[in-house]
Enzyme design. Structure first.
Site, short mmCIF file in Angstrom:
data_model
loop_
_atom_site.label_atom_id
_atom_site.label_comp_id
_atom_site.label_asym_id
_atom_site.label_seq_id
_atom_site.Cartn_x
_atom_site.Cartn_y
_atom_site.Cartn_z
CG ASP A 1 -9.43 -1.28 -5.34
OD1 ASP A 1 -8.30 -0.93 -4.97
OD2 ASP A 1 -9.86 -2.44 -5.24
CB THR B 1 -4.11 -3.31 -7.47
OG1 THR B 1 -4.97 -2.22 -7.17
CG2 THR B 1 -4.18 -4.30 -6.35
CB THR B 2 -3.59 1.37 -10.05
OG1 THR B 2 -4.85 1.19 -9.43
CG2 THR B 2 -3.77 2.07 -11.37
CG ASP C 1 -6.97 -1.00 -1.03
OD1 ASP C 1 -7.39 -2.15 -0.88
OD2 ASP C 1 -6.88 -0.44 -2.14
P1 ADP Z 1 -2.54 1.92 -6.44
O1 ADP Z 1 -3.68 1.02 -6.79
O2 ADP Z 1 -1.32 1.57 -7.18
O3 ADP Z 1 -2.33 2.06 -4.98
P2 ADP Z 1 -3.47 4.64 -6.32
O4 ADP Z 1 -4.53 5.23 -7.17
O5 ADP Z 1 -3.78 4.39 -4.90
O6 ADP Z 1 -2.98 3.34 -7.03
O7 ADP Z 1 -2.22 5.61 -6.43
C1 ADP Z 1 -1.03 5.37 -5.75
C2 ADP Z 1 0.01 6.37 -6.15
O8 ADP Z 1 -0.40 7.69 -5.78
C3 ADP Z 1 1.30 6.12 -5.41
O9 ADP Z 1 2.38 6.23 -6.31
C4 ADP Z 1 1.34 7.22 -4.37
O10 ADP Z 1 2.65 7.58 -4.02
C5 ADP Z 1 0.64 8.34 -5.08
N1 ADP Z 1 0.08 9.32 -4.14
C6 ADP Z 1 -0.80 9.12 -3.15
N2 ADP Z 1 -1.08 10.26 -2.48
C7 ADP Z 1 -0.34 11.23 -3.08
C8 ADP Z 1 -0.18 12.64 -2.89
N3 ADP Z 1 -0.83 13.28 -1.92
N4 ADP Z 1 0.67 13.31 -3.71
C9 ADP Z 1 1.31 12.65 -4.69
N5 ADP Z 1 1.20 11.34 -4.94
C10 ADP Z 1 0.39 10.63 -4.15
MG MG Z 2 -3.56 2.86 -3.54
#
Ligand code: ADP
Ligand code: MG
Length: 555
Positions: free
Chosen positions: A66, A99-100, A392
Site C-alpha cells: 500500500d 495512492t501509488t 481501500d
Molecule cells: P494504487 O495505490 O495506485 O491503487 P495499485 O497497486 O493498487 O496502486 O495498482 C493500481 C493499478 O493497477 C491501476 O492502474 C489498476 O487499473 C491496475 N490494475 C488493477 N487490477 C488490474 C488487472 N487485473 N489488470 C491490469 N491492471 C490492473
Molecule cells: Mg489500489
C-alpha cells in the site's frame, strides 16, 4: 543600516550553519528528492507489484503493498520528499485508493519538467501548462467515464476486486468483494437525487488464527472481550444495555489519600467505606434495570462479584471505538457519570456469545443498520495487510456508489486521456504547449510501470496501447497476466472515476508546488530531523534524500 538596504535592495542575513540553494540547484535538489520518493513505491504498482518490508526503529515489521503505508512508515527526513508524501495522504483521505498512482505520476511529472527546465523553459510556463493539462484531463476522465447504477452489485464487485488485486486480500478477493459490496449496501441510503454511504455504521474487526476465506459480515457490532466474572450470563436476548465510560472502582482520590491507621477498627472502617462506595455504584447500575454493562474502564473485583450475583453480564475495558459503535447500533447514550444515569440512557438489543471466536455479537432492533466486517487471517501481519486492502476496497466501492462513475483500469484511462491531451495541446499557445505534452507523457507512466512490474516490455506495450486508442478503443488496457491489450472494462478491471480525478489533482498540485520553489533557505542542514547530526544534507550532498531514518536499508 547598511549601504545596500538604503538603496532598497533586500538583504538576507544568515547564520553560519544555515544553507542556501538557489535557482537551478534548488530545482534539481527538490526534483531529485521528490523523484526518489516516487521511485520507492513504483515497484508496488498494479497486480504484479511487489511488496515492501518496512522495519521501524523499534524493529517492528510491516509488510505491505500500500503506497501511503510505505511512505508513512519510511520516516523520510527531507522537506521536499514530505510534500510528495502529502500527495499520498491527500489521495488516501479523498479517494481511499490510488495512492501509488498519484505519487508515481507526480514523480514522472517532475522528471519531464526537469527535461523542459534543461531546455531553458521557465518554471512558470511549465506550471501553467501542467495546470491547464490537469484541468483538461479531469474533464476528459469525466467524459470517458461510464455511469453505473448504484444497485449493480456485479459491477461493484468488480470495482472491489480491482482494488484488491495485487494486495494481501487478493487470494480471497471474490469472497471479500462480496462482503464489501454487501457491507456498503447495508450502510447506503438512497434518496431521489443521490445515494449516501455512512461509513460510521461500518466497523472492521480483525481476528487472527483462521483463514481469510472465513471472514464474514455481521449485522450489529462485536465486542472481543470476556465477561468479567465466570458466573455471569454469556448470552442475553432482548437485553437492556448500559454503555459506561466510568470506572466501577473506588475513586482515585480515595486511593491516594493517606490514612493514618492507629487502631485496627479504623482500618476496618476504611475498608467498609470503600465497599460502600462500590456498592453505591453497583446500586446505581441496578437502578437502571440494565441486563448488560459494557464498560470502557475497569470494574473492581468486588463490583464484579455483586453484578454477577444480580445476574448482570458485565464486560470491562471495551475499546472506545466499540463503545461508540454500539451506541449507534443500540441507540444508547454513553454514560460518563453514574450519578446521573437513568433508564433512558440504556439501549436495546441482543447480546450473543460466540464461544469459538470468544466474542460477543451485539445486534440492535431491526431498523438499526450498523454492520461489522470480521476479517480473519492466520497471523497479525497477514490480517494487517488484509485490512489495508479491504479498507481501500470499501472506500472505492462506497465512492462508486455515491458518485456513480467508473473507468476501465489497467492503464486504459491513462492512455485515453493522454491521447486526448495531445490533441488539446495543439490548441495551447507558446511554451505551455510543451508542458501539456509532457503531462500527457507522464500519464502513460501508469501502463508502462504496470507492464514493467509484470516483466513485460513497456515500450511494446505502450505502442500497442496507443494504437488501440487511436482506433477509438477507449477501454483498451493491459492484461498484466497475459501481456495482451484487451478491453479491461469487460475483463473486470474497473475503477472509480473519482479516484482517478483525485490522483490527477494531487499529483499536479504536488509537482507544481515543487516547481515553484527557486530558493531554499534552511536554518541548519537541509533535513527536517533536527537532532540528526550525522545525517547527510551538506550543500555538496544534496542530490538525494536527507536519509531515510529507520529504514535500515530494507528496500
Ligand atoms: P494504487 O495505490 O495506485 O491503487 P495499485 O497497486 O493498487 O496502486 O495498482 C493500481 C493499478 O493497477 C491501476 O492502474 C489498476 O487499473 C491496475 N490494475 C488493477 N487490477 C488490474 C488487472 N487485473 N489488470 C491490469 N491492471 C490492473
Ligand atoms: Mg489500489
Amino acid at each position: 543600516m547598511s549601504q545596500r538596504m538604503a538603496q532598497g535592495q533586500p538583504m538576507i542575513v544568515m547564520s553560519d550553519e544555515s544553507q542556501r540553494v538557489k535557482d537551478k540547484d534548488a530545482q534539481e535538489y527538490n526534483i531529485s528528492a521528490a523523484r526518489a520518493v516516487a521511485e520507492a513505491v513504483r515497484s508496488t504498482l498494479g497486480p504484479k507489484g511487489m511488496d515492501k518490508m518496512l522495519v521501524d526503529s523499534m524493529g517492528d515489521v510491516t509488510i505491505t503493498n500500500d503506497g501511503v503505508t510505505i511512505l508513512k512508515e519510511m520516516d523520510i527526513d527531507n522537506p521536499t520528499a514530505e510534500m510528495i508524501i502529502e500527495v499520498a495522504e491527500t489521495q488516501e483521505d479523498e479517494a481511499g485508493d490510488g495512492t501509488t498512482t498519484a505519487v508515481a505520476v507526480a514523480g514522472e511529472l517532475l522528471k519531464n519538467a526537469q527535461d523542459l527546465l534543461e531546455q531553458d523553459i521557465h518554471p512558470t510556463a511549465i506550471i501553467k501548462g501542467f495546470h491547464l493539462a490537469s484541468q483538461q484531463a479531469r474533464q476528459e476522465v469525466d467524459d470517458v467515464a461510464e455511469r453505473v447504477d448504484p444497485d449493480d452489485e456485479a459491477l461493484l464487485q468488480k470495482v472491489a476486486e480491482t482494488s484488491m488485486t495485487g494486495k494481501g486480500a487478493e487470494l480471497d478477493k471474490e469472497h471479500l468483494g462480496q462482503l464489501i459490496v454487501d457491507a456498503v449496501s447495508q450502510v447506503a441510503v438512497a434518496s431521489d437525487e443521490e445515494t449516501l454511504v455512512d461509513m460510521d455504521f461500518l466497523n472492521i474487526e480483525t481476528q487472527t488464527g483462521r483463514s481469510a476465506s472465513e471472514s464474514e459480515l455481521l449485522k450489529g457490532g462485536v465486542v472481543d472481550k470476556d465477561p468479567v466474572h465466570d458466573d455471569m450470563p454469556k448470552t442475553v436476548e432482548d437485553a437492556k444495555v448500559l454503555l459506561l465510560n466510568e470506572a466501577v472502582e473506588v475513586e482515585e482520590a480515595n486511593v491516594d489519600t493517606e490514612v493514618n491507621v492507629t487502631d485496627p477498627s479504623q482500618l476496618q472502617q476504611f475498608i467498609e467505606q470503600e465497599e460502600a462506595q462500590l456498592q453505591e455504584k453497583v446500586d446505581q447500575i441496578l437502578d437502571t434495570d440494565a441486563d448488560v454493562v459494557f464498560c470502557q474502564k475497569g470494574i473492581d473485583d468486588m463490583a464484579q462479584h455483586y453484578l454477577a450475583k444480580e445476574g448482570i453480564l458485565a464486560v470491562r475495558r471495551v475499546k472506545k471505538s466499540d463503545i461508540e459503535f454500539l451506541s449507534e447500533i443500540l441507540d444508547a447514550a454513553i454514560v460518563s457519570d453514574l450519578d446521573d444515569v437513568s433508564e433512558a440512557d440504556l439501549g436495546f438489543g441482543d447480546v450473543t456469545r460466540d464461544d469459538e471466536d470468544e466474542m460477543f455479537y451485539v445486534t440492535g432492533d431491526d431498523d438499526a443498520h450498523g454492520v461489522t466486517l470480521i476479517l480473519r487471517g492466520s497471523t497479525q501481519h497477514v490480517v494487517d495487510e488484509l485490512e489495508r486492502g479491504v479498507t481501500d476496497a470499501l472506500d472505492v466501492v462506497s465512492s462508486t456508489v455515491r458518485d456513480g462513475r467508473v473507468v476501465a483500469g489497467g492503464g486504459a484511462i491513462e492512455v485515453e486521456v493522454a491521447n486526448r491531451l495531445r490533441d488539446y495541446a495543439d490548441s495551447v499557445e507558446g511554451r505551455e504547449q510543451l508542458a501539456v505534452e509532457a503531462y500527457a507523457d507522464a500519464l502513460e507512466l501508469v501502463p508502462r510501470v504496470l507492464a514493467e512490474n509484470a516483466g513485460l516490455d513497456s515500450i511494446d506495450t505502450l505502442v500497442e496501447l496507443r494504437a488501440a486508442h487511436e482506433d477509438g478503443e477507449k477501454r483498451a488496457g493491459l492484461n498484466v497476466f497475459s501481456g495482451d491489450v484487451v478491453d479491461t472494462f469487460d475483463a473486470g478491471v474497473v475503477e472509480p472515476a473519482h479516484a482517478k480525478e483525485q490522483a490527477l489533482t494531487s499529483a499536479t498540485e504536488a509537482a507544481n508546488l515543487v516547481l515553484k520553489i527557486d530558493d531554499i533557505i534552511s536554518a541548519g542542514d537541509l533535513s527536517t530531523d533536527k537532532g540528526d547530526d550525522d545525517g547527510p544534507g551538506g550543500a555538496g550532498g544534496m542530490g538525494g534524500m536527507g536519509g531515510m531514518g529507520g529504514m535500515g536499508g530494507a528496500m
